[in-house]
Write a protein that holds these residues in place. Structure first.
Motif, PDB file in Angstrom:
ATOM      1  N   VAL A   1       0.829  -1.212   0.000  1.00 24.99           N
ATOM      2  CA  VAL A   1       0.000   0.000   0.000  1.00 24.99           C
ATOM      3  C   VAL A   1       0.858   1.253   0.000  1.00 24.99           C
ATOM      4  O   VAL A   1       0.462   2.286  -0.561  1.00 24.99           O
ATOM      5  N   LEU A   2       2.045   1.188   0.596  1.00 24.35           N
ATOM      6  CA  LEU A   2       2.920   2.354   0.582  1.00 24.35           C
ATOM      7  C   LEU A   2       3.466   2.611  -0.819  1.00 24.35           C
ATOM      8  O   LEU A   2       3.519   3.760  -1.276  1.00 24.35           O
ATOM      9  N   MET A   3       3.867   1.564  -1.517  1.00 19.49           N
ATOM     10  CA  MET A   3       4.484   1.757  -2.833  1.00 19.49           C
ATOM     11  C   MET A   3       3.480   2.225  -3.889  1.00 19.49           C
ATOM     12  O   MET A   3       3.854   2.949  -4.810  1.00 19.49           O
ATOM     13  N   VAL A   4       2.202   1.828  -3.779  1.00 17.29           N
ATOM     14  CA  VAL A   4       1.240   2.324  -4.766  1.00 17.29           C
ATOM     15  C   VAL A   4       0.888   3.784  -4.489  1.00 17.29           C
ATOM     16  O   VAL A   4       0.428   4.498  -5.387  1.00 17.29           O
ATOM     17  N   ARG A   5       1.125   4.257  -3.262  1.00 18.77           N
ATOM     18  CA  ARG A   5       0.835   5.660  -2.937  1.00 18.77           C
ATOM     19  C   ARG A   5       2.038   6.577  -3.131  1.00 18.77           C
ATOM     20  O   ARG A   5       1.872   7.801  -3.239  1.00 18.77           O
ATOM     21  N   LEU A   6       3.249   6.025  -3.167  1.00 17.03           N
ATOM     22  CA  LEU A   6       4.451   6.844  -3.274  1.00 17.03           C
ATOM     23  C   LEU A   6       4.556   7.492  -4.647  1.00 17.03           C
ATOM     24  O   LEU A   6       4.430   6.823  -5.671  1.00 17.03           O
ATOM     25  N   GLU A   7       4.821   8.793  -4.666  1.00 15.60           N
ATOM     26  CA  GLU A   7       4.965   9.517  -5.936  1.00 15.60           C
ATOM     27  C   GLU A   7       6.386  10.037  -6.144  1.00 15.60           C
ATOM     28  O   GLU A   7       6.705  10.543  -7.209  1.00 15.60           O
ATOM     29  N   SER A   8       7.227   9.933  -5.136  1.00 15.18           N
ATOM     30  CA  SER A   8       8.618  10.372  -5.261  1.00 15.18           C
ATOM     31  C   SER A   8       9.427   9.341  -6.047  1.00 15.18           C
ATOM     32  O   SER A   8       8.999   8.205  -6.242  1.00 15.18           O
TER      33      SER A   8
ATOM     34  N   VAL B   1     -10.203  -4.891 -13.575  1.00 17.86           N
ATOM     35  CA  VAL B   1     -11.440  -4.386 -12.966  1.00 17.86           C
ATOM     36  C   VAL B   1     -11.396  -2.865 -12.869  1.00 17.86           C
ATOM     37  O   VAL B   1     -12.404  -2.182 -13.047  1.00 17.86           O
ATOM     38  N   SER B   2     -10.218  -2.335 -12.578  1.00 16.35           N
ATOM     39  CA  SER B   2     -10.052  -0.888 -12.446  1.00 16.35           C
ATOM     40  C   SER B   2      -8.584  -0.547 -12.657  1.00 16.35           C
ATOM     41  O   SER B   2      -7.701  -1.332 -12.291  1.00 16.35           O
ATOM     42  N   PRO B   3      -8.294   0.644 -13.226  1.00 16.70           N
ATOM     43  CA  PRO B   3      -6.892   1.069 -13.335  1.00 16.70           C
ATOM     44  C   PRO B   3      -6.256   1.321 -11.968  1.00 16.70           C
ATOM     45  O   PRO B   3      -5.041   1.506 -11.878  1.00 16.70           O
ATOM     46  N   LEU B   4      -7.080   1.333 -10.913  1.00 16.54           N
ATOM     47  CA  LEU B   4      -6.584   1.549  -9.561  1.00 16.54           C
ATOM     48  C   LEU B   4      -6.183   0.252  -8.871  1.00 16.54           C
ATOM     49  O   LEU B   4      -5.778   0.261  -7.708  1.00 16.54           O
ATOM     50  N   VAL B   5      -6.286  -0.884  -9.595  1.00 14.56           N
ATOM     51  CA  VAL B   5      -5.937  -2.194  -9.029  1.00 14.56           C
ATOM     52  C   VAL B   5      -4.539  -2.615  -9.475  1.00 14.56           C
ATOM     53  O   VAL B   5      -4.172  -2.454 -10.637  1.00 14.56           O
TER      54      VAL B   5
ATOM     55  N   ILE C   1      -3.912  -8.357  -3.370  1.00 15.44           N
ATOM     56  CA  ILE C   1      -4.811  -7.594  -4.240  1.00 15.44           C
ATOM     57  C   ILE C   1      -4.888  -6.176  -3.694  1.00 15.44           C
ATOM     58  O   ILE C   1      -5.466  -5.932  -2.636  1.00 15.44           O
ATOM     59  N   THR C   2      -4.300  -5.237  -4.420  1.00 13.30           N
ATOM     60  CA  THR C   2      -4.103  -3.884  -3.920  1.00 13.30           C
ATOM     61  C   THR C   2      -4.902  -2.889  -4.758  1.00 13.30           C
ATOM     62  O   THR C   2      -4.941  -2.999  -5.978  1.00 13.30           O
ATOM     63  N   ALA C   3      -5.525  -1.939  -4.080  1.00 15.72           N
ATOM     64  CA  ALA C   3      -6.315  -0.930  -4.790  1.00 15.72           C
ATOM     65  C   ALA C   3      -6.173   0.421  -4.108  1.00 15.72           C
ATOM     66  O   ALA C   3      -6.004   0.500  -2.888  1.00 15.72           O
ATOM     67  N   LYS C   4      -6.245   1.457  -4.914  1.00 11.98           N
ATOM     68  CA  LYS C   4      -6.282   2.823  -4.394  1.00 11.98           C
ATOM     69  C   LYS C   4      -7.703   3.362  -4.523  1.00 11.98           C
ATOM     70  O   LYS C   4      -8.492   2.887  -5.332  1.00 11.98           O
ATOM     71  N   GLY C   5      -8.013   4.381  -3.728  1.00  8.53           N
ATOM     72  CA  GLY C   5      -9.319   5.017  -3.806  1.00  8.53           C
ATOM     73  C   GLY C   5      -9.279   6.384  -3.166  1.00  8.53           C
ATOM     74  O   GLY C   5      -8.352   6.715  -2.416  1.00  8.53           O
TER      75      GLY C   5
ATOM     76  N   ILE D   1     -13.042  -1.590  -4.292  1.00  7.14           N
ATOM     77  CA  ILE D   1     -12.375  -1.947  -5.543  1.00  7.14           C
ATOM     78  C   ILE D   1     -11.538  -3.212  -5.351  1.00  7.14           C
ATOM     79  O   ILE D   1     -11.536  -4.119  -6.208  1.00  7.14           O
ATOM     80  N   ALA D   2     -10.834  -3.313  -4.224  1.00  2.00           N
ATOM     81  CA  ALA D   2     -10.005  -4.494  -3.964  1.00  2.00           C
ATOM     82  C   ALA D   2     -10.851  -5.761  -3.914  1.00  2.00           C
ATOM     83  O   ALA D   2     -10.507  -6.792  -4.525  1.00  2.00           O
ATOM     84  N   TYR D   3     -11.972  -5.700  -3.219  1.00  2.00           N
ATOM     85  CA  TYR D   3     -12.810  -6.900  -3.103  1.00  2.00           C
ATOM     86  C   TYR D   3     -13.535  -7.221  -4.411  1.00  2.00           C
ATOM     87  O   TYR D   3     -13.811  -8.394  -4.701  1.00  2.00           O
ATOM     88  N   GLN D   4     -13.825  -6.201  -5.218  1.00  2.00           N
ATOM     89  CA  GLN D   4     -14.390  -6.470  -6.545  1.00  2.00           C
ATOM     90  C   GLN D   4     -13.405  -7.253  -7.396  1.00  2.00           C
ATOM     91  O   GLN D   4     -13.786  -8.184  -8.122  1.00  2.00           O
ATOM     92  N   ALA D   5     -12.134  -6.895  -7.299  1.00  2.74           N
ATOM     93  CA  ALA D   5     -11.105  -7.604  -8.063  1.00  2.74           C
ATOM     94  C   ALA D   5     -10.963  -9.048  -7.567  1.00  2.74           C
ATOM     95  O   ALA D   5     -10.820  -9.982  -8.371  1.00  2.74           O
ATOM     96  N   ILE D   6     -11.040  -9.236  -6.270  1.00  4.50           N
ATOM     97  CA  ILE D   6     -10.915 -10.584  -5.702  1.00  4.50           C
ATOM     98  C   ILE D   6     -12.027 -11.489  -6.200  1.00  4.50           C
ATOM     99  O   ILE D   6     -11.809 -12.682  -6.473  1.00  4.50           O
TER     100      ILE D   6
END
Length: 469
Positions: free
Chosen positions: A331-338, A393-397, A422-426, A435-440
């Protein structure tokens, strides 16, 4: 990170770091090839973030796994023996690797970072001496005593009878920990004296954790809410990462035995900005200074497992890990923008002072899919289907692979206990969860299971905040 240089017509390369010179402006941009050590979900997430780093030319992962290779996030080197420092050094020199990121704890405790740094290869990860913070819980607790770092009351034992006598005096609930590395399974939260005695016998008499359990820590049970706190350390300076919270228990409602982690989310509402400041001042920075004073300079990531005590609202240190947590890393790496490559290089060089990190707004959640039976015995080799459809399912997955391989027909199969993240942002934690559970639901893997309540501690708080807004 950019530097001004006198213009040259050709790139300059040194120690695996390439300086490219812009022909119009004479501005040099540092370029780097990275090798990630490990083959789990944490390493997949690190490869994903490094591949997105503007200054990263290429990412290798050793040994990696089928999912990492299939995703294109890194080139997997499955035949590189990461326990052989000379082989790793030779690979780095052959391929111009300018940064090694060591994912798992075992190679760190074994001294891989020592050997790489000695060979002149920038390495993000502590020396074996500094990795004792995770490699020996007794060492960690002693450091806390010496430098006034708040932690649970404890005693260390090698004699089972003495341990049981102390447990009887203290009463239950009480916590029993194997001193050494036990793959996240060496902790028993005993709710009764009998359970505590059994844990002592399993470690000190039966030797279920081998040498890791030849010494045990009997620790005060702390009541409150657990949270994970991460800080990047360059030996003298430390900067915090965004907050995250893990779910250690195998079952819904935080029931059942401890695991390596069944899911996580970021940010964690329990870790307010004020509380993060307290953690840095009372736990992280005293640890960094203490390690320096002990001649064990720490370079890498400090992962503090915390208990936010119910009675005081203040943090106490439960344990240290000396690497990114899994599954919090996802979850940290999908949120990191640096630019992760440049940030980690700054840590290797002792240049974290003044570095700041950028994070995406909103939340992220990862739900772990594990093999049925985990954390106990489980079968390997079951086929997992529809992973590509789930990720679409989503570009956020983003699906991170922790324990997968290919079978003879090219299907993904499960090879580990924890298999997928299964990782998702929102925009909110609720959206990330949905979104995460939809993908699962798209994934077909009858031999797998997952918790259905990841984030449950934070969601009621979020709803309360929304009602007040």
């Amino acid at each position: 990170m950019q530097y001004s240089y006198k213009f040259f017509s050709q790139p300059f390369e040194k120690s695996g770091i390439r300086i490219e010179f812009h022909k119009d402006f004479g501005i040099a941009e540092e370029r780097v090839v990275v090798l990630v050590i490990g083959g789990g979900g944490r390493e997949h997430a690190l490869c994903y973030a490094l591949q997105r780093s503007p200054s990263c030319d290429a990412v290798f992962c050793a040994p990696g796994n089928a999912g990492i290779s299939n995703s294109g996030n890194a080139t997997c080197i499955s035949d590189l023996d990461i326990s052989n420092s000379e082989a790793v050094i030779s690979f780095c020199r052959q391929w111009g690797v300018g940064l090694v990121v060591v994912g798992p704890e075992a190679p760190l405790v074994a001294g891989l970072a020592n050997d790489l740094v000695c060979a002149g290869i920038p390495t993000f990860g502590p020396s074996s001496e500094a990795a004792a913070l995770e490699g020996s819980k007794d060492f960690m607790k002693s450091l806390c005593d010496k430098y006034g770092i708040p932690t649970a009351k404890y005693q260390t034992f090698t004699d089972p009878s003495a341990a049981k006598q102390y447990i009887k005096e203290q009463g239950a609930p009480i916590v029993i920990k194997a001193d050494g590395l036990a793959a996240g399974k060496g902790v028993v939260v005993a709710m009764s004296l009998e359970e505590a005695y059994e844990a002592v016998d399993s470690m000190l008499v039966q030797g279920v954790f081998g040498s890791a359990g030849y010494r045990v820590i009997v620790e005060e049970f702390l009541e409150g809410e657990e949270a994970s706190f991460f800080a990047l350390v360059d030996g003298e300076n430390a900067i915090p990462l965004e907050s995250a919270q893990d779910h250690k228990r195998v079952g819904d409602g935080d029931m059942g035995p401890n695991t390596g982690g069944m899911g996580a989310y970021s940010p964690a509402p329990i870790l307010t900005k004020d509380l993060q400041s307290v953690v840095m001042k009372s736990i992280i920075l005293p640890t960094v200074r203490g390690m320096l004073a002990e001649g064990r300079k720490f370079v890498g990531v400090l992962y503090a497992g915390l208990m936010i005590e119910k009675k005081t609202g203040l943090p106490k240190l439960i344990e240290y890990n000396v690497r990114f947590g899994d599954p919090e890393c996802q979850v940290l790496m999908v949120r990191l923008e640096s630019d992760l490559a440049q940030v980690l290089l700054a840590a290797c060089r002792g240049e974290l002072s003044g570095v700041s990190l950028n994070w995406s707004a909103g939340s992220a959640m990862v739900v772990v899919m594990a093999s049925k039976g985990y954390p106990g015995p489980y079968e390997k080799g079951s086929v997992i289907q529809n992973l590509e459809e789930a990720e679409n399912v989503s570009p956020l997955v983003k699906i991170f692979h922790a324990g997968t391989a290919y079978d003879s027909k090219g299907n993904f199969i499960a090879t580990g206990g924890r298999v997928l993240g299964i990782t998702a942002k929102g925009k909110s934690l609720e959206e990330a969860r949905d979104i995460a559970y939809q993908a699962i639901e798209v994934i077909h893997w009858p031999e797998g299971f997952y918790r259905r309540d990841i984030g449950w501690r934070a969601l009621p708080e979020r709803q309360e905040y929304a009602a007040k807004a």
